[in-house]
Each structure stands twice: as C-alpha cells, then as structure tokens.
Design an enzyme around this catalytic site. Structure first.
Site, PDB file in Angstrom:
ATOM      1  CD  GLU A   1       0.337   0.766   3.310  1.00  0.00           C
ATOM      2  OE1 GLU A   1       0.001   1.906   2.788  1.00  0.00           O
ATOM      3  OE2 GLU A   1       0.983   0.718   4.229  1.00  0.00           O
ATOM      4  CG  PHE A   2       2.796   2.991  -2.606  1.00  0.00           C
ATOM      5  CD1 PHE A   2       4.125   3.126  -1.906  1.00  0.00           C
ATOM      6  CD2 PHE A   2       2.482   2.068  -3.548  1.00  0.00           C
ATOM      7  CE1 PHE A   2       5.097   2.242  -2.376  1.00  0.00           C
ATOM      8  CE2 PHE A   2       3.742   1.044  -3.806  1.00  0.00           C
ATOM      9  CZ  PHE A   2       5.011   1.151  -3.238  1.00  0.00           C
TER      10      PHE A   2
ATOM     11  CD  GLU B   1      -2.840   6.313   8.987  1.00  0.00           C
ATOM     12  OE1 GLU B   1      -3.129   6.615   9.993  1.00  0.00           O
ATOM     13  OE2 GLU B   1      -2.117   5.159   9.190  1.00  0.00           O
TER      14      GLU B   1
ATOM     15  CB  CYS C   1       4.624   3.720   7.283  1.00  0.00           C
ATOM     16  SG  CYS C   1       3.434   2.285   7.039  1.00  0.00           S
TER      17      CYS C   1
ATOM     18  CE  LYS D   1       4.693   1.548   2.191  1.00  0.00           C
ATOM     19  NZ  LYS D   1       3.661   0.747   2.911  1.00  0.00           N
TER      20      LYS D   1
HETATM   21  C1  UDX Z   1      -0.719  -2.016   9.138  1.00  0.00           C
HETATM   22  C2  UDX Z   1       0.920  -1.838   9.548  1.00  0.00           C
HETATM   23  O1  UDX Z   1       1.064  -0.986  10.470  1.00  0.00           O
HETATM   24  C3  UDX Z   1       1.503  -1.153   8.111  1.00  0.00           C
HETATM   25  O2  UDX Z   1       2.720  -1.358   8.218  1.00  0.00           O
HETATM   26  C4  UDX Z   1       0.845  -2.221   7.040  1.00  0.00           C
HETATM   27  O3  UDX Z   1       1.345  -1.722   5.933  1.00  0.00           O
HETATM   28  C5  UDX Z   1      -0.445  -2.421   7.123  1.00  0.00           C
HETATM   29  O4  UDX Z   1      -0.829  -2.897   8.280  1.00  0.00           O
HETATM   30  P1  UDX Z   1      -2.600  -0.453   9.706  1.00  0.00           P
HETATM   31  O5  UDX Z   1      -3.898  -1.125   8.932  1.00  0.00           O
HETATM   32  O6  UDX Z   1      -2.283   0.867   9.886  1.00  0.00           O
HETATM   33  O7  UDX Z   1      -1.274  -1.120   9.099  1.00  0.00           O
HETATM   34  O8  UDX Z   1      -2.759  -1.184  11.156  1.00  0.00           O
HETATM   35  P2  UDX Z   1      -3.951  -1.492  12.277  1.00  0.00           P
HETATM   36  O9  UDX Z   1      -4.756  -0.336  11.877  1.00  0.00           O
HETATM   37  O10 UDX Z   1      -3.661  -1.845  13.425  1.00  0.00           O
HETATM   38  O11 UDX Z   1      -4.878  -2.703  11.379  1.00  0.00           O
HETATM   39  C6  UDX Z   1      -4.404  -4.077  11.612  1.00  0.00           C
HETATM   40  C7  UDX Z   1      -5.592  -4.883  12.126  1.00  0.00           C
HETATM   41  O12 UDX Z   1      -5.437  -6.182  11.938  1.00  0.00           O
HETATM   42  C8  UDX Z   1      -6.455  -4.495  13.480  1.00  0.00           C
HETATM   43  O13 UDX Z   1      -7.653  -4.167  13.156  1.00  0.00           O
HETATM   44  C9  UDX Z   1      -6.256  -5.934  13.898  1.00  0.00           C
HETATM   45  O14 UDX Z   1      -6.920  -6.299  14.963  1.00  0.00           O
HETATM   46  C10 UDX Z   1      -6.032  -6.930  12.978  1.00  0.00           C
HETATM   47  N1  UDX Z   1      -5.316  -8.136  13.214  1.00  0.00           N
HETATM   48  C11 UDX Z   1      -4.271  -8.228  13.621  1.00  0.00           C
HETATM   49  C12 UDX Z   1      -5.882  -9.264  12.882  1.00  0.00           C
HETATM   50  O15 UDX Z   1      -7.108  -9.450  12.483  1.00  0.00           O
HETATM   51  N2  UDX Z   1      -5.188 -10.504  13.090  1.00  0.00           N
HETATM   52  C13 UDX Z   1      -4.202 -10.622  13.555  1.00  0.00           C
HETATM   53  O16 UDX Z   1      -3.414 -11.672  13.674  1.00  0.00           O
HETATM   54  C14 UDX Z   1      -3.337  -9.565  13.985  1.00  0.00           C
HETATM   55  C1  UDX Z   2       3.381   7.225   4.650  1.00  0.00           C
HETATM   56  C2  UDX Z   2       3.765   7.313   2.937  1.00  0.00           C
HETATM   57  O1  UDX Z   2       3.504   8.554   2.666  1.00  0.00           O
HETATM   58  C3  UDX Z   2       2.441   6.273   2.302  1.00  0.00           C
HETATM   59  O2  UDX Z   2       3.252   6.178   0.962  1.00  0.00           O
HETATM   60  C4  UDX Z   2       3.046   4.818   2.965  1.00  0.00           C
HETATM   61  O3  UDX Z   2       2.256   3.922   2.549  1.00  0.00           O
HETATM   62  C5  UDX Z   2       2.651   4.876   4.518  1.00  0.00           C
HETATM   63  O4  UDX Z   2       3.497   5.816   5.095  1.00  0.00           O
HETATM   64  P1  UDX Z   2       1.535   8.123   6.318  1.00  0.00           P
HETATM   65  O5  UDX Z   2       2.484   7.683   7.358  1.00  0.00           O
HETATM   66  O6  UDX Z   2       0.094   7.888   6.515  1.00  0.00           O
HETATM   67  O7  UDX Z   2       1.978   7.651   4.895  1.00  0.00           O
HETATM   68  O8  UDX Z   2       1.350   9.913   6.255  1.00  0.00           O
HETATM   69  P2  UDX Z   2       2.467  11.028   5.398  1.00  0.00           P
HETATM   70  O9  UDX Z   2       1.758  11.860   4.795  1.00  0.00           O
HETATM   71  O10 UDX Z   2       3.644  10.308   4.516  1.00  0.00           O
HETATM   72  O11 UDX Z   2       3.065  11.434   6.718  1.00  0.00           O
HETATM   73  C6  UDX Z   2       4.120  11.019   7.598  1.00  0.00           C
HETATM   74  C7  UDX Z   2       4.751  11.819   8.587  1.00  0.00           C
HETATM   75  O12 UDX Z   2       5.591  13.131   7.872  1.00  0.00           O
HETATM   76  C8  UDX Z   2       3.502  12.756   9.490  1.00  0.00           C
HETATM   77  O13 UDX Z   2       3.697  12.617  10.817  1.00  0.00           O
HETATM   78  C9  UDX Z   2       3.804  14.114   8.519  1.00  0.00           C
HETATM   79  O14 UDX Z   2       3.216  15.143   9.411  1.00  0.00           O
HETATM   80  C10 UDX Z   2       5.074  14.298   8.529  1.00  0.00           C
HETATM   81  N1  UDX Z   2       5.583  15.141   7.422  1.00  0.00           N
HETATM   82  C11 UDX Z   2       5.086  14.620   6.128  1.00  0.00           C
HETATM   83  C12 UDX Z   2       6.211  16.248   7.487  1.00  0.00           C
HETATM   84  O15 UDX Z   2       6.419  16.651   8.824  1.00  0.00           O
HETATM   85  N2  UDX Z   2       6.397  17.008   6.288  1.00  0.00           N
HETATM   86  C13 UDX Z   2       6.016  16.549   5.304  1.00  0.00           C
HETATM   87  O16 UDX Z   2       6.522  17.504   4.158  1.00  0.00           O
HETATM   88  C14 UDX Z   2       5.524  15.560   5.012  1.00  0.00           C
END
Ligand code: UDX
Ligand code: UDX
Length: 457
Positions: A157-158, A161, A268, A212
């Site tokens: 995923e890219f 949030e 991430c 990634k």
């Molecule tokens: C996570 C990682 O942080 C990220 O690096 C990755 O790319 C995608 O997975 P995210 O979706 O943001 O991202 O995590 P989170 O919101 O914690 O969701 C994971 C979900 O998986 C939770 O709802 C958790 O309950 C569920 N889970 C976890 C299961 O259903 N089974 C498991 O064994 C472990």
């Molecule tokens: C990141 C990557 O952008 C996304 O492609 C990947 O799949 C998951 O990780 P995310 O962590 O959701 O996404 O948010 P992002 O917009 O990248 O921001 C990450 C952090 O950097 C935030 O705390 C943000 O405030 C900070 N940030 C970002 C800065 O301080 N300055 C910037 O110019 C951009």
C-alpha cells in the site's frame, strides 16, 4: 485480513470500484468489526476524509465486515493480508526488525481454511523475503487430498493517512510483485477497473517488497532533511518556508514533502526505516545501516528540541504552568496517533511539571490516556506527578488562562482561530509555539502574545 487503517479503506475502495466483486474484511477484534458495521456511519473506527461515503454506498452490498475467518477465507479467491507488523520488542533484532507473528498466523489460517486455488497478497509492509515465509507456511500445510494451491504476491500500500481515499482512487502507481504472471494478471484485473494500465508496475517479489521500504525511507529522509534545515534557519535568520520554496523549485528536488514540522509520525516511517537498518546490519552493510539510522536520530531530536524550546522560553520552568496542546494525531485529517510526535513532546512537558490541556478534533480522550501511559487528572489522582493532563472538546476551554499554546497539527480548525480573542483569555506573558506553520505572523501584530515558529524562531 485486518480491518485497520490500511485494510479498511483499501477494501472499501476496491468494493466501490468493483461492484461485481464481493469483498469481506475479517478481523480478530470484535469491537472494531461491530464499529465497522454500526448503523451510525460516523462510528466506523477509521476517520479518513471521504471514507464514510464509500462505506455507506457499499456496506452490506458488496463490502462486509466480519470476525468469521473460517468462512471469509473459505470463500475467498484472493486474500489480502493487512494485519499489523510492529517492530519486535524482544529477541533477535529487537527494536529494529519487524515482528511478523501476525502475518505468520494469518498465513496459517489461510492454509487451514482455504479451498481450491487462493492468491495471497501481502498488503502490509513487510521486510523483504516475507513472501518466502508465507509460501513455506502454506506449502507445509497444504495437503494433496484438499488440492489446495497458492500463489503469493506482494502489492504494497502507498496510501498516506488523511488522503487515503484519494491516494487509493488515483494512485501514482500500483506495484505488484510476483513469480507467476497468471496470478499477477488476476490482481491486475481488479485494479484495471479504475487504474490505467500504464500505472501498474510488475516486478519480482523482492523488488516489490524492497521498493515499499525504500519509498518510505526516502520520504522520511526528506522530512528529516527539512527539519534539520529548519533548526539551522532558526539560528541564522533564514526562513524555512522561503528555503523550502527555493529548493523545491529545483525539479530534481520537487516541492512535495518539504514541510518542516514536529517530526514525522505514523505507523510506517519509523518502523520501515528500522527495518531497513536491521536488514543492512544483517547483511553486514554497517555504513548503510548507520546512514538510515540517522534519519530516526534527527526525528527524535526534533521532538525533544521542541519541548526544550518551550521550557526555555517559559523561563526554564513549566511547573504550575498551563500549556494548551492543539493537535494530538500524527498529522491532520486522521484519528491515528501511532508514533505521533505529540506523544513524546507531551511526555517531555509533563516530566517538566506542566499541566497540559489537550485538544484534538478526532482523537479520543481514552486513546490519549493509552499513549501518555496515564489517566487524565481527577480528584483521586491529582497529587500524582506525571498525569497532569486534561482533554478539552472546546478549544476556548483548552486555551483559557494558559501560559502557552503549542500547535502540533495543522487541522483546518486551527487555521481559523482568532488569536486576538485567545490572547485576551491567556495568562501573560503568553506564548504561542507553532510547529506546523499554521499561524500567519502578521495576524499577531499588536497582540499581547509572543510567537515562536518552527524554522523561523
Ligand atoms: C498495518 C501496518 O502498520 C502497516 O505497516 C502495514 O502496511 C499494514 O498493516 P494498519 O492497517 O494501519 O497498518 O494497522 P492497524 O490499524 O493496526 O490494523 C491491523 C488490523 O489487523 C487490526 O484491526 C487487528 O485487529 C487486525 N489483526 C491483527 C488481525 O485481524 N489478526 C491478527 O492476527 C493481527
Ligand atoms: C506514509 C507514506 O506517505 C505512504 O506512502 C505509506 O504507504 C505509509 O506511510 P503516512 O504515514 O500515512 O504515509 O503519512 P505521510 O503523509 O507520509 O506523513 C508521515 C509523517 O511525516 C507525518 O507525521 C507528517 O506530518 C510528516 N510530514 C510529512 C512532515 O513533517 N512534512 C512533510 O512535508 C510531509
């Protein structure tokens, strides 16, 4: 598998663009699944602009949320693994390597319940060669009677949030790594429902997994570079916004991701860089591993130096001082607080004895309590040392009689604040610390409010 910040929005967008497909998101967390199914759409567990509308249109039609792994897996032709992959806390690689136990247990469940041919897609960010781990687990389980067969693909995923729906709907690229072109074709056909073919990149598994990690490391490195530049601006008289604009105009550098701030957060960046550090160390690439580690060092320094600036400006002591903290999520437009810079900064301020009045439009009080490791102040615990914080729903209440306001997120509502009104209800000499370039310096002219802006001073 996994109804979190990645699995939820990603599957909702797939369901929205592919009405002919049935999409079921399974998760072990009962409460989370009930919230995804709540008739009141505002209760869904992930806040993401545009998500509610898409879920409203697709839910109970071709998008389903369930805790029934057995049924979900049995019926699936393609399974996306979107469970979390936290940094290992103990054992070999502790503090650096990813803990793959959830990916592993997910693979075991797929092996157990799947029927016929199943394509397993790694959506979670994983260390390179995780696909091999998944494949060997599946191979060890499959039994010839069942005629179970599998392909494993990497499809990272890219999405960022806060802009997840747009990122998923209009991606810069979709990356699919795999060894079997038929399996890649099958996944590609899903994306072709709304993504141009030229944007779909096909690679081998390992290139996809490493791309990634590296993409996130490059992005995080830009943030650390601009934050290190901001610190230099503050002492030289340069202005970080002018500098970022000037360097961003070079097309080789580009203007995106050059915003100085309180340090990067999110689930991430830190995890992925630590992963890269671990990989480099594992392969004996010590200089490369130190190089990436420095990105994290600057990021930690950025958070710590902000709390130090605050303490210094308030005469070196925060005891008995009220500090309003505006913004607790790791960036605006999300309710996610994972690795939020606000956590470290608030903990530092609490350790200095400050009383914090915290506001955030989407983060809950209970989440802040978990992140700070202590309950909000109340009659029973008011004499404890480190829990002097309170959550306020209204900004006016948070800033009332405060000695300082600290802006940690650029939520839209903070951009519209009337600083004249606020300065009138703060305690003098009052300070405003803007770490996100939210406040227009000119709007504070003639007010009884001292301003410190990150990257300017
Ligand atoms: C996570 C990682 O942080 C990220 O690096 C990755 O790319 C995608 O997975 P995210 O979706 O943001 O991202 O995590 P989170 O919101 O914690 O969701 C994971 C979900 O998986 C939770 O709802 C958790 O309950 C569920 N889970 C976890 C299961 O259903 N089974 C498991 O064994 C472990
Ligand atoms: C990141 C990557 O952008 C996304 O492609 C990947 O799949 C998951 O990780 P995310 O962590 O959701 O996404 O948010 P992002 O917009 O990248 O921001 C990450 C952090 O950097 C935030 O705390 C943000 O405030 C900070 N940030 C970002 C800065 O301080 N300055 C910037 O110019 C951009």
């Amino acid at each position: 598998m996994g109804a979190g910040y990645v699995g939820g929005p990603t599957m909702a967008v797939i369901a929205h663009n592919c009405p002919n497909l049935q999409v079921t998101v399974v998760d072990v967390n009962n409460d989370k699944i009930s919230r995804w199914n709540d008739p009141d759409i505002s209760k869904i567990p992930v806040f993401e602009p545009g998500l509610e509308n898409i879920v409203k249109e697709t839910r109970f039609k071709n998008l389903h949320f369930s805790t029934n792994f057995e049924e979900g897996i049995r019926k699936a032709d393609i399974i996306f693994i979107s469970v979390n992959t936290p940094t290992k806390e103990k054992g070999v690689g502790a503090g650096h390597a990813s803990d793959l136990r959830f990916v592993e247990s997910s693979a075991r469940l797929v092996g157990k319940y799947s029927q016929g041919h199943t394509i397993v897609v790694e959506k979670s960010t994983v260390p390179i060669r995780t696909a091999a781990t998944i494949m060997s687990i599946l191979d060890s389980i499959k039994d010839s009677q069942d005629k179970k067969t599998f392909d494993v693909l990497s499809n990272p995923e890219f999405l960022a949030e806060g802009t997840a729906i747009n990122d998923l709907q209009c991606p810069d690229r979709v990356l699919i790594g795999g060894n079997n072109s038929h399996a890649i074709d099958a996944l590609e056909r899903i994306y072709l429902n709304w993504v141009d073919k030229e944007k779909i990149i096909r690679t081998n598994l390992w290139s996809s997994e490493l791309s990634k990690l590296s993409a996130n490391a490059f992005l995080a490195q830009r943030v650390s570079s601009i934050n290190a530049t901001a610190e230099l601006c503050e002492v030289t008289g340069a202005d970080i916004n002018e500098v970022a604009y000037a360097i961003g105009k070079d097309r080789r550098i580009g203007s995106n991701f050059l915003k100085a701030g309180p340090g990067f957060g999110g689930s991430c960046f830190t995890k992925d860089i630590l992963n890269l550090v671990y990989l480099c160390e594992y392969f004996g690439l010590i200089e490369a591993s130190k190089y990436w580690k420095q990105v994290i060092t600057i990021n930690n320094h950025q958070k710590n130096r902000i709390s130090k600036v605050i303490a210094d400006k308030l005469f070196g002591t925060l005891t008995e001082k009220k500090i309003a903290v505006l913004g607790f999520s790791f960036k605006s437009n999300t309710n996610d607080t994972r690795q939020s810079p606000a956590i470290r900064i608030c903990k530092n301020l609490l350790e200095e004895g400050a009383y914090l009045a915290i506001h955030d439009p989407k983060v809950s009080k209970s989440q802040i309590a978990i992140d700070l490791g202590c309950q909000e102040i109340n009659d029973q615990n008011k004499n404890n040392d480190f829990n002097k914080w309170e959550f306020f729903e209204k900004i006016e209440d948070a800033v009332h009689s405060a000695d300082a306001v600290v802006i940690l997120c650029d939520w839209e509502c903070y951009k519209k604040l009337d600083w004249r009104d606020i300065s009138n209800i703060m305690r003098s000499p009052s300070w405003l610390f803007d770490t996100r370039d939210v406040v227009n310096i000119k709007s504070l002219k003639d007010l009884d409010l001292n301003l410190w802006k990150l990257g300017i001073g």
